[in-house]
Motif scaffolding. Structure first.
Motif, PDB file in Angstrom:
ATOM      1  N   LEU A  70      38.068  22.840 -21.555  1.00  9.18           N
ATOM      2  CA  LEU A  70      38.291  21.404 -21.769  1.00  9.18           C
ATOM      3  C   LEU A  70      39.685  20.989 -21.318  1.00  9.18           C
ATOM      4  N   TYR A  71      39.983  21.240 -20.073  1.00  9.63           N
ATOM      5  CA  TYR A  71      41.273  20.875 -19.489  1.00  9.63           C
ATOM      6  C   TYR A  71      40.978  20.063 -18.228  1.00  9.63           C
ATOM      7  N   PRO A  72      40.795  18.755 -18.363  1.00  7.93           N
ATOM      8  CA  PRO A  72      40.369  17.931 -17.231  1.00  7.93           C
ATOM      9  C   PRO A  72      41.343  17.919 -16.062  1.00  7.93           C
ATOM     10  N   ASP A  73      42.646  18.054 -16.326  1.00 10.61           N
ATOM     11  CA  ASP A  73      43.617  18.026 -15.229  1.00 10.61           C
ATOM     12  C   ASP A  73      43.359  19.134 -14.211  1.00 10.61           C
ATOM     13  N   ALA A  74      42.771  20.232 -14.653  1.00  8.22           N
ATOM     14  CA  ALA A  74      42.483  21.342 -13.740  1.00  8.22           C
ATOM     15  C   ALA A  74      41.411  20.977 -12.717  1.00  8.22           C
ATOM     16  N   PHE A  75      40.655  19.909 -12.969  1.00 10.85           N
ATOM     17  CA  PHE A  75      39.545  19.545 -12.095  1.00 10.85           C
ATOM     18  C   PHE A  75      39.826  18.301 -11.259  1.00 10.85           C
ATOM     19  N   ILE A  76      41.027  17.744 -11.372  1.00 13.79           N
ATOM     20  CA  ILE A  76      41.374  16.574 -10.567  1.00 13.79           C
ATOM     21  C   ILE A  76      41.253  16.941  -9.095  1.00 13.79           C
ATOM     22  N   GLY A  77      40.576  16.099  -8.340  1.00 10.46           N
ATOM     23  CA  GLY A  77      40.392  16.343  -6.918  1.00 10.46           C
ATOM     24  C   GLY A  77      39.165  17.172  -6.594  1.00 10.46           C
ATOM     25  N   SER A  78      38.479  17.698  -7.598  1.00  8.34           N
ATOM     26  CA  SER A  78      37.239  18.439  -7.375  1.00  8.34           C
ATOM     27  C   SER A  78      36.072  17.474  -7.582  1.00  8.34           C
ATOM     28  N   SER A 124      45.113  11.310  -8.584  1.00  8.78           N
ATOM     29  CA  SER A 124      45.798  12.566  -8.278  1.00  8.78           C
ATOM     30  C   SER A 124      46.832  12.988  -9.314  1.00  8.78           C
ATOM     31  N   GLU A 125      47.188  12.134 -10.247  1.00 11.11           N
ATOM     32  CA  GLU A 125      48.203  12.490 -11.240  1.00 11.11           C
ATOM     33  C   GLU A 125      47.547  12.935 -12.535  1.00 11.11           C
ATOM     34  N   PRO A 126      47.987  14.040 -13.124  1.00 11.39           N
ATOM     35  CA  PRO A 126      47.449  14.486 -14.408  1.00 11.39           C
ATOM     36  C   PRO A 126      47.734  13.465 -15.493  1.00 11.39           C
ATOM     37  N   GLU A 127      46.784  13.306 -16.430  1.00  7.82           N
ATOM     38  CA  GLU A 127      46.954  12.359 -17.520  1.00  7.82           C
ATOM     39  C   GLU A 127      47.598  12.978 -18.743  1.00  7.82           C
ATOM     40  N   SER A 128      47.610  14.272 -18.844  1.00  6.81           N
ATOM     41  CA  SER A 128      48.117  14.900 -20.060  1.00  6.81           C
ATOM     42  C   SER A 128      49.632  14.699 -20.165  1.00  6.81           C
ATOM     43  N   THR A 129      50.128  14.895 -21.372  1.00 10.11           N
ATOM     44  CA  THR A 129      51.564  14.747 -21.596  1.00 10.11           C
ATOM     45  C   THR A 129      52.308  16.036 -21.267  1.00 10.11           C
ATOM     46  N   ALA A 130      51.567  17.102 -21.035  1.00  9.29           N
ATOM     47  CA  ALA A 130      52.203  18.361 -20.647  1.00  9.29           C
ATOM     48  C   ALA A 130      52.771  18.226 -19.248  1.00  9.29           C
ATOM     49  N   PRO A 131      53.858  18.929 -18.956  1.00  5.92           N
ATOM     50  CA  PRO A 131      54.406  18.829 -17.605  1.00  5.92           C
ATOM     51  C   PRO A 131      53.365  19.317 -16.596  1.00  5.92           C
ATOM     52  N   PRO A 132      53.220  18.613 -15.474  1.00  3.61           N
ATOM     53  CA  PRO A 132      52.224  19.026 -14.501  1.00  3.61           C
ATOM     54  C   PRO A 132      52.548  20.391 -13.927  1.00  3.61           C
ATOM     55  N   ARG A 133      51.507  21.166 -13.711  1.00  2.00           N
ATOM     56  CA  ARG A 133      51.689  22.481 -13.103  1.00  2.00           C
ATOM     57  C   ARG A 133      51.842  22.302 -11.607  1.00  2.00           C
ATOM     58  N   SER A 134      52.649  23.128 -11.012  1.00  2.99           N
ATOM     59  CA  SER A 134      52.796  23.045  -9.567  1.00  2.99           C
ATOM     60  C   SER A 134      51.502  23.494  -8.907  1.00  2.99           C
ATOM     61  N   ARG A 135      51.307  23.073  -7.673  1.00  5.16           N
ATOM     62  CA  ARG A 135      50.095  23.444  -6.948  1.00  5.16           C
ATOM     63  C   ARG A 135      49.972  24.953  -6.845  1.00  5.16           C
ATOM     64  N   GLN A 136      51.084  25.647  -6.663  1.00  5.05           N
ATOM     65  CA  GLN A 136      51.019  27.090  -6.498  1.00  5.05           C
ATOM     66  C   GLN A 136      50.712  27.804  -7.813  1.00  5.05           C
ATOM     67  N   ARG A 138      48.558  26.792 -10.027  1.00  2.00           N
ATOM     68  CA  ARG A 138      47.145  26.631 -10.364  1.00  2.00           C
ATOM     69  C   ARG A 138      46.347  27.747  -9.720  1.00  2.00           C
ATOM     70  N   PRO A 139      45.237  28.125 -10.345  1.00  2.00           N
ATOM     71  CA  PRO A 139      44.413  29.170  -9.734  1.00  2.00           C
ATOM     72  C   PRO A 139      43.971  28.753  -8.330  1.00  2.00           C
ATOM     73  N   ALA A 140      43.893  29.699  -7.428  1.00  5.74           N
ATOM     74  CA  ALA A 140      43.508  29.412  -6.044  1.00  5.74           C
ATOM     75  C   ALA A 140      42.165  28.707  -5.978  1.00  5.74           C
ATOM     76  N   SER A 141      41.253  29.051  -6.884  1.00  4.32           N
ATOM     77  CA  SER A 141      39.927  28.431  -6.855  1.00  4.32           C
ATOM     78  C   SER A 141      39.984  26.936  -7.125  1.00  4.32           C
ATOM     79  N   LEU A 142      41.014  26.459  -7.828  1.00  5.80           N
ATOM     80  CA  LEU A 142      41.149  25.029  -8.078  1.00  5.80           C
ATOM     81  C   LEU A 142      42.057  24.362  -7.046  1.00  5.80           C
ATOM     82  N   ARG A 143      43.034  25.092  -6.489  1.00  6.91           N
ATOM     83  CA  ARG A 143      43.936  24.504  -5.494  1.00  6.91           C
ATOM     84  C   ARG A 143      43.178  24.026  -4.273  1.00  6.91           C
ATOM     85  N   LYS A 144      42.092  24.692  -3.916  1.00  7.45           N
ATOM     86  CA  LYS A 144      41.387  24.320  -2.687  1.00  7.45           C
ATOM     87  C   LYS A 144      40.830  22.903  -2.747  1.00  7.45           C
ATOM     88  N   TRP A 145      40.613  22.362  -3.948  1.00  8.15           N
ATOM     89  CA  TRP A 145      40.072  21.009  -4.066  1.00  8.15           C
ATOM     90  C   TRP A 145      41.166  19.948  -3.973  1.00  8.15           C
TER      91      TRP A 145
END
Length: 159
Positions: A70-78, A124-136, A138-145
């Motif tokens: 349940l971490y929607p920011d991980a799916f942004i762009g997918s 393209s911007e995460p909605e959570s209040t946590a600091p955004p994770r850098s593209r690198q 993030r898991p490679a399987s999610l970066r491709k999106w």
């Protein structure tokens, strides 16, 4: 209950049950689907990236089940648009862990969970209040999106 509302529906599994399509047909049939439900177990069996890749034309892609992250920011762009999973109340943690330690499965602990549905942001911007994770990071399987534009929902589609 779904069949009267859909022109066609497909269920994929390797069980060879009547009316169930083999997983090998996902590449052929999923691109034709408007709405796709993927079980959270696709993360466990390692098929989630492949299955999601076939859903680019779908107006809704929903990952469902108690193992859904349940971490929607991980799916942004997918293509994923919704996450349907479970949360556990903090006051139930001791009982939950005790049951799991005794070998309980999801059916035995389901009375302790709350089912929730979380939208995946369409920008393209995460909605959570946590600091955004850098593209690198993030898991490679999610970066491709992330380099692909999200497909907009067709609001003119009939219910």
């Amino acid at each position: 209950r779904l069949c009267p509302h859909a022109r066609s529906s497909y269920v994929f599994d390797n069980s060879r049950t009547e009316g169930v399509e083999p997983s090998e047909r996902q590449a052929e049939l999923l691109p034709q689907c408007d709405v796709v439900f993927i079980t959270g177990s696709a993360f466990v069996n390692g098929s989630v990236d492949e299955v999601v890749s076939y859903c680019r034309a779908a107006r809704e892609v929903v990952i469902i089940g108690p193992s859904t992250p349940l971490y929607p920011d991980a799916f942004i762009g997918s293509p994923v648009t919704w996450l349907g999973g479970s949360t556990w109340a903090s006051e139930s943690v001791d009982r939950l862990f005790g049951l799991v330690a005794q070998g309980a499965g999801i059916h035995q602990v389901s009375s302790l969970m709350t089912k929730v549905t979380v939208p995946v942001p369409r920008h393209s911007e995460p909605e959570s209040t946590a600091p955004p994770r850098s593209r690198q990071s993030r898991p490679a399987s999610l970066r491709k999106w992330e380099d692909r534009s999200a497909t907009p929902v067709d609001e003119s589609c009939p219910d």
